[in-house]
Write a protein that holds these residues in place. Structure first.
Motif, PDB file in Angstrom:
ATOM      1  N   GLU A 492       7.932  -7.196  -8.182  1.00 38.64           N
ATOM      2  CA  GLU A 492       8.260  -8.296  -9.086  1.00 38.64           C
ATOM      3  C   GLU A 492       7.382  -8.333 -10.340  1.00 38.64           C
ATOM      4  O   GLU A 492       7.491  -9.248 -11.152  1.00 38.64           O
ATOM      5  CB  GLU A 492       8.124  -9.637  -8.339  1.00 38.64           C
ATOM      6  CG  GLU A 492       9.042  -9.793  -7.140  1.00 38.64           C
ATOM      7  CD  GLU A 492      10.516  -9.874  -7.538  1.00 38.64           C
ATOM      8  OE1 GLU A 492      10.798 -10.152  -8.724  1.00 38.64           O
ATOM      9  OE2 GLU A 492      11.380  -9.646  -6.670  1.00 38.64           O
ATOM     10  N   GLN A 493       6.454  -7.359 -10.466  1.00 38.65           N
ATOM     11  CA  GLN A 493       5.597  -7.328 -11.652  1.00 38.65           C
ATOM     12  C   GLN A 493       6.428  -7.082 -12.908  1.00 38.65           C
ATOM     13  O   GLN A 493       7.504  -6.467 -12.870  1.00 38.65           O
ATOM     14  CB  GLN A 493       4.551  -6.206 -11.511  1.00 38.65           C
ATOM     15  CG  GLN A 493       3.504  -6.455 -10.443  1.00 38.65           C
ATOM     16  CD  GLN A 493       2.545  -7.565 -10.817  1.00 38.65           C
ATOM     17  OE1 GLN A 493       2.184  -7.730 -11.997  1.00 38.65           O
ATOM     18  NE2 GLN A 493       2.141  -8.346  -9.819  1.00 38.65           N
ATOM     19  N   LYS A 494       5.930  -7.553 -14.080  1.00 37.49           N
ATOM     20  CA  LYS A 494       6.657  -7.349 -15.338  1.00 37.49           C
ATOM     21  C   LYS A 494       6.804  -5.863 -15.630  1.00 37.49           C
ATOM     22  O   LYS A 494       7.856  -5.395 -16.054  1.00 37.49           O
ATOM     23  CB  LYS A 494       5.925  -8.050 -16.492  1.00 37.49           C
ATOM     24  CG  LYS A 494       6.029  -9.568 -16.435  1.00 37.49           C
ATOM     25  CD  LYS A 494       5.304 -10.196 -17.612  1.00 37.49           C
ATOM     26  CE  LYS A 494       5.406 -11.725 -17.529  1.00 37.49           C
ATOM     27  NZ  LYS A 494       4.699 -12.389 -18.648  1.00 37.49           N
ATOM     28  N   GLN A 495       5.695  -5.129 -15.463  1.00 33.79           N
ATOM     29  CA  GLN A 495       5.752  -3.683 -15.686  1.00 33.79           C
ATOM     30  C   GLN A 495       6.267  -3.003 -14.423  1.00 33.79           C
ATOM     31  O   GLN A 495       6.094  -3.526 -13.318  1.00 33.79           O
ATOM     32  CB  GLN A 495       4.360  -3.148 -16.058  1.00 33.79           C
ATOM     33  CG  GLN A 495       3.372  -3.270 -14.910  1.00 33.79           C
ATOM     34  CD  GLN A 495       1.959  -2.910 -15.322  1.00 33.79           C
ATOM     35  OE1 GLN A 495       1.232  -3.756 -15.804  1.00 33.79           O
ATOM     36  NE2 GLN A 495       1.598  -1.644 -15.157  1.00 33.79           N
ATOM     37  N   VAL A 496       6.880  -1.868 -14.603  1.00 35.23           N
ATOM     38  CA  VAL A 496       7.409  -1.123 -13.453  1.00 35.23           C
ATOM     39  C   VAL A 496       6.256  -0.417 -12.762  1.00 35.23           C
ATOM     40  O   VAL A 496       5.554   0.401 -13.391  1.00 35.23           O
ATOM     41  CB  VAL A 496       8.483  -0.098 -13.904  1.00 35.23           C
ATOM     42  CG1 VAL A 496       8.963   0.716 -12.704  1.00 35.23           C
ATOM     43  CG2 VAL A 496       9.641  -0.798 -14.581  1.00 35.23           C
ATOM     44  N   ILE A 497       6.051  -0.729 -11.491  1.00 32.88           N
ATOM     45  CA  ILE A 497       4.943  -0.126 -10.716  1.00 32.88           C
ATOM     46  C   ILE A 497       5.456   1.057  -9.902  1.00 32.88           C
ATOM     47  O   ILE A 497       4.877   2.146  -9.933  1.00 32.88           O
ATOM     48  CB  ILE A 497       4.295  -1.165  -9.777  1.00 32.88           C
ATOM     49  CG1 ILE A 497       3.844  -2.400 -10.570  1.00 32.88           C
ATOM     50  CG2 ILE A 497       3.137  -0.538  -9.003  1.00 32.88           C
ATOM     51  CD1 ILE A 497       2.791  -2.142 -11.602  1.00 32.88           C
ATOM     52  N   PHE A 498       6.525   0.848  -9.134  1.00 35.66           N
ATOM     53  CA  PHE A 498       7.096   1.917  -8.306  1.00 35.66           C
ATOM     54  C   PHE A 498       8.081   2.738  -9.145  1.00 35.66           C
ATOM     55  O   PHE A 498       8.965   2.169  -9.812  1.00 35.66           O
ATOM     56  CB  PHE A 498       7.843   1.335  -7.100  1.00 35.66           C
ATOM     57  CG  PHE A 498       6.941   0.736  -6.048  1.00 35.66           C
ATOM     58  CD1 PHE A 498       6.258   1.555  -5.174  1.00 35.66           C
ATOM     59  CD2 PHE A 498       6.789  -0.650  -5.957  1.00 35.66           C
ATOM     60  CE1 PHE A 498       5.438   1.004  -4.206  1.00 35.66           C
ATOM     61  CE2 PHE A 498       5.966  -1.202  -4.987  1.00 35.66           C
ATOM     62  CZ  PHE A 498       5.277  -0.369  -4.111  1.00 35.66           C
ATOM     63  N   SER A 499       7.972   4.056  -9.101  1.00 32.64           N
ATOM     64  CA  SER A 499       8.927   4.930  -9.790  1.00 32.64           C
ATOM     65  C   SER A 499      10.256   4.900  -9.041  1.00 32.64           C
ATOM     66  O   SER A 499      10.349   4.359  -7.932  1.00 32.64           O
ATOM     67  CB  SER A 499       8.388   6.365  -9.845  1.00 32.64           C
ATOM     68  OG  SER A 499       8.359   6.906  -8.526  1.00 32.64           O
ATOM     69  N   ALA A 500      11.272   5.511  -9.631  1.00 29.16           N
ATOM     70  CA  ALA A 500      12.592   5.552  -8.983  1.00 29.16           C
ATOM     71  C   ALA A 500      12.504   6.281  -7.652  1.00 29.16           C
ATOM     72  O   ALA A 500      13.053   5.835  -6.628  1.00 29.16           O
ATOM     73  CB  ALA A 500      13.602   6.243  -9.914  1.00 29.16           C
ATOM     74  N   GLU A 501      11.747   7.391  -7.641  1.00 37.54           N
ATOM     75  CA  GLU A 501      11.612   8.167  -6.395  1.00 37.54           C
ATOM     76  C   GLU A 501      10.891   7.345  -5.325  1.00 37.54           C
ATOM     77  O   GLU A 501      11.290   7.337  -4.154  1.00 37.54           O
ATOM     78  CB  GLU A 501      10.856   9.470  -6.684  1.00 37.54           C
ATOM     79  CG  GLU A 501      10.776  10.372  -5.479  1.00 37.54           C
ATOM     80  CD  GLU A 501       9.984  11.653  -5.757  1.00 37.54           C
ATOM     81  OE1 GLU A 501       9.658  12.346  -4.786  1.00 37.54           O
ATOM     82  OE2 GLU A 501       9.691  11.949  -6.936  1.00 37.54           O
ATOM     83  N   GLN A 502       9.844   6.656  -5.718  1.00 32.77           N
ATOM     84  CA  GLN A 502       9.104   5.813  -4.771  1.00 32.77           C
ATOM     85  C   GLN A 502       9.967   4.664  -4.257  1.00 32.77           C
ATOM     86  O   GLN A 502       9.900   4.290  -3.090  1.00 32.77           O
ATOM     87  CB  GLN A 502       7.847   5.250  -5.461  1.00 32.77           C
ATOM     88  CG  GLN A 502       6.757   6.289  -5.698  1.00 32.77           C
ATOM     89  CD  GLN A 502       5.580   5.692  -6.442  1.00 32.77           C
ATOM     90  OE1 GLN A 502       5.773   4.853  -7.346  1.00 32.77           O
ATOM     91  NE2 GLN A 502       4.383   6.122  -6.101  1.00 32.77           N
ATOM     92  N   THR A 503      10.800   4.123  -5.149  1.00 31.04           N
ATOM     93  CA  THR A 503      11.689   3.028  -4.741  1.00 31.04           C
ATOM     94  C   THR A 503      12.708   3.517  -3.720  1.00 31.04           C
ATOM     95  O   THR A 503      13.004   2.810  -2.731  1.00 31.04           O
ATOM     96  CB  THR A 503      12.417   2.447  -5.962  1.00 31.04           C
ATOM     97  OG1 THR A 503      11.459   2.119  -6.973  1.00 31.04           O
ATOM     98  CG2 THR A 503      13.194   1.188  -5.595  1.00 31.04           C
TER      99      THR A 503
END
Length: 562
Positions: A492-503
């Motif tokens: 839910e952070q403003k910046q993207v923390i998890f990459s697409a692969e990690q997601t």
């Protein structure tokens, strides 16, 4: 409780314990007619070494322990003339502590006043040497006022023999001539001074025992007796004094063996007669250092010195504090000391953590790995029962017990799930290499590291660690839902923390958890569906993952386009 008890017979039964024996007698009551009903038996506890509980003897044991250890340590330095002098000094030290113990026992038995009076008398007759010089330097020593108060003698043995022989002959001549015939008391005194056995025995009530009679007899009839002849006089004195009216006591047998210089018989008689092993153990050790017992080995693999030291040390281990002295005695038994110490150290009740640490230190100093592991495991189990998880984890790590470390780690994780925070953070934060003891402990340490990274706002590192804990199979599946829930704030952070692969990896884990076969302790997919809270969590996670995936794809696409 005691094996071998036959409820149909009246019998005496016993069973050995570590330092004592349990004894019981089965008895029966008659009911109607001839029916016999067993009573509850009385159980008696017979202690093997009850002397260790005596306060006075405890002082003796403590002080003699220091002398014993000192003797073992100086053994390598003992050579030539210095060796004999050192051994004599050790012997005198032992005699000194024995004397102090006897005086204290005498004081307890007779009250303090008498001892104070005796000390007072000793203080007033301590000038024996100066008095002796005055008497011998006078013109007529026998007329000197202090002559009869002095037993001192500075003459050589030959001078004494000649003078005594002359004096003895003169006394005998006066007796034969009837010089004292008019006075029976003087005549009796003359006979005593001649060492007349019948005259001495007439005064038997003044002599408390046969060896007092022996000393008196030798003083007046054989003052220059040689050690080799002593046992002849001792035996005849014993026979004369007892006169066939009573049998020799155990102490009599000990003294007779000593007068005969039969070392092994002295040790044997003392072992039978004395109530503990203190005397024979220390005497035998000293004699062994004097190289007088080397040829005497026992048939069961240990020499006499070691056997007696082992028995004495075993008795010390029955006491709550004297056991520490016993450790050193075991240390100086080269054949069986180590294995005996291992057996006894395992029986010490670890009542307090302080005592446990003492025992542990002793074991660690001697590289007793199994005992160290056993003690640590016992302490870890006690700590778990008292819900002291930090202490339990510390002890299980010290014991290198992977299974117990896993158990305690599970308790930490369970507590975290219930309370939402960790206890004993300092311990978990400083696990270091100990973290590798078990997978569960590794997970505990790494999971705590995830929280620390999150608190430090190092979100990318925290996300990477969280995902690796799930994909590397270190995290127990029963804890996956907690980990996925921990991922929510990062998603839910403003910046993207998890990459697409990690997601995608997180999505796979979530689907695996909600649709796959459950492991032990993990809720199955149906349970998750039936639980409203869990269902809400799953829906929130799916939504958050979908949103994050979209944001990650857009972000990564824009980065590639640029």
């Amino acid at each position: 409780m005691i094996p071998g008890v036959n409820s149909k017979k009246k019998q005496m039964c016993f069973d050995w314990g570590p330092g004592e024996m349990l004894v019981c007698e089965t008895t029966f009551n008659k009911k109607e007619k001839s029916e016999m009903v067993p009573n509850c038996p009385f159980i008696y506890i017979i202690r093997k070494d009850v002397d260790v509980y005596s306060q006075i003897l405890r002082k003796l044991f403590n002080e003699s322990h220091g002398i014993f250890v000192g003797l073992q340590r100086i053994e390598e330095e003992l050579t030539g003339k210095s060796r004999k002098a050192q051994l004599v000094r050790v012997s005198k030290n032992y005699r000194s502590v024995i004397r102090a113990c006897m005086e204290e026992m005498h004081q307890v038995a007779t009250g303090p006043l008498l001892l104070h009076l005796l000390d007072w008398v000793r203080l007033h007759v301590c000038e024996v040497d100066s008095l002796s010089a005055d008497v011998l330097g006078s013109e007529n020593p026998s007329k000197h006022e202090s002559f009869w108060n002095l037993p001192g003698n500075t003459q050589t043995l030959t001078e004494l023999e000649l003078k005594w022989q002359h004096w003895h002959e003169e006394c005998e001549r006066h007796l034969q001539d009837g010089t004292f015939a008019a006075s029976p008391h003087l005549e009796s005194l003359c006979k005593i001074m001649l060492g007349d056995e019948a005259a001495l025995l007439e005064q038997k009530e003044l002599l408390s025992n046969w060896y007092h009679f022996l000393v008196t007899r030798l003083l007046y009839s054989h003052p220059t007796v040689k050690p080799i002849d002593l046992h002849f006089y001792a035996q005849s004195s014993l026979d004369l004094f007892l006169g066939g009216e009573s049998s020799p006591e155990p102490l009599d047998n000990i003294l007779m063996a000593a007068f005969e210089f039969d070392i092994h018989q002295v040790i044997k008689e003392c072992s039978i007669a004395l109530s503990n092993w203190w005397f024979v153990a220390h005497l035998t050790d000293l004699l062994d250092h004097c190289r007088l017992l080397q040829s005497h080995n026992l048939y069961f693999g240990s020499n006499m010195r070691e056997f007696l030291l082992l028995e004495y040390a075993s008795g010390l281990f029955a006491h709550h504090s004297l056991w520490q002295l016993g450790v050193d005695y075991f240390d100086y038994c080269p054949e069986l000391g180590r294995v005996s110490l291992e057996l006894h150290i395992e029986r010490i009740p670890l009542n307090t953590e302080q005592k446990a640490l003492k025992v542990l230190r002793i074991c660690e100093q001697r590289q007793m790995t199994e005992q160290v592991r056993s003690i640590c495991k016992i302490l870890a189990m006690k700590a778990v029962r008292n819900n002291r998880l930090g202490s339990a984890l510390s002890w299980s790590i010290r014991a290198k017990d992977a299974a117990f470390a896993t158990l305690v780690s599970d308790r930490f994780l369970r507590d975290y799930c219930e309370r939402g925070c960790f206890s004993d953070l300092d311990l978990i934060d400083n696990l270091g290499p100990a973290m590798m003891l078990s997978d569960r402990l590794t997970f505990l340490g790494k999971y705590r590291e995830f929280h620390r990274l999150y608190e430090e706002k190092r979100f990318v590192d925290a996300a990477s660690l969280l995902l690796s804990l799930m994909t590397s199979q270190i995290a127990p599946r029963s804890f996956w839902m907690t980990l996925l829930t921990d991922a929510l704030p990062l998603l839910e952070q403003k910046q993207v923390i998890f990459s697409a692969e990690q997601t995608y990896e997180l999505m796979r884990c979530l689907e695996d958890l909600t649709s796959g076969r459950p492991e032990h302790g993990e809720p199955d997919a149906q349970q998750i569906q039936d639980d409203d809270i869990e269902t809400t969590k799953v829906e929130m996670l799916r939504l958050a993952l979908a949103r994050n995936l979209a944001r990650a794809i857009i972000r990564e696409g824009s980065l590639e386009g640029s």
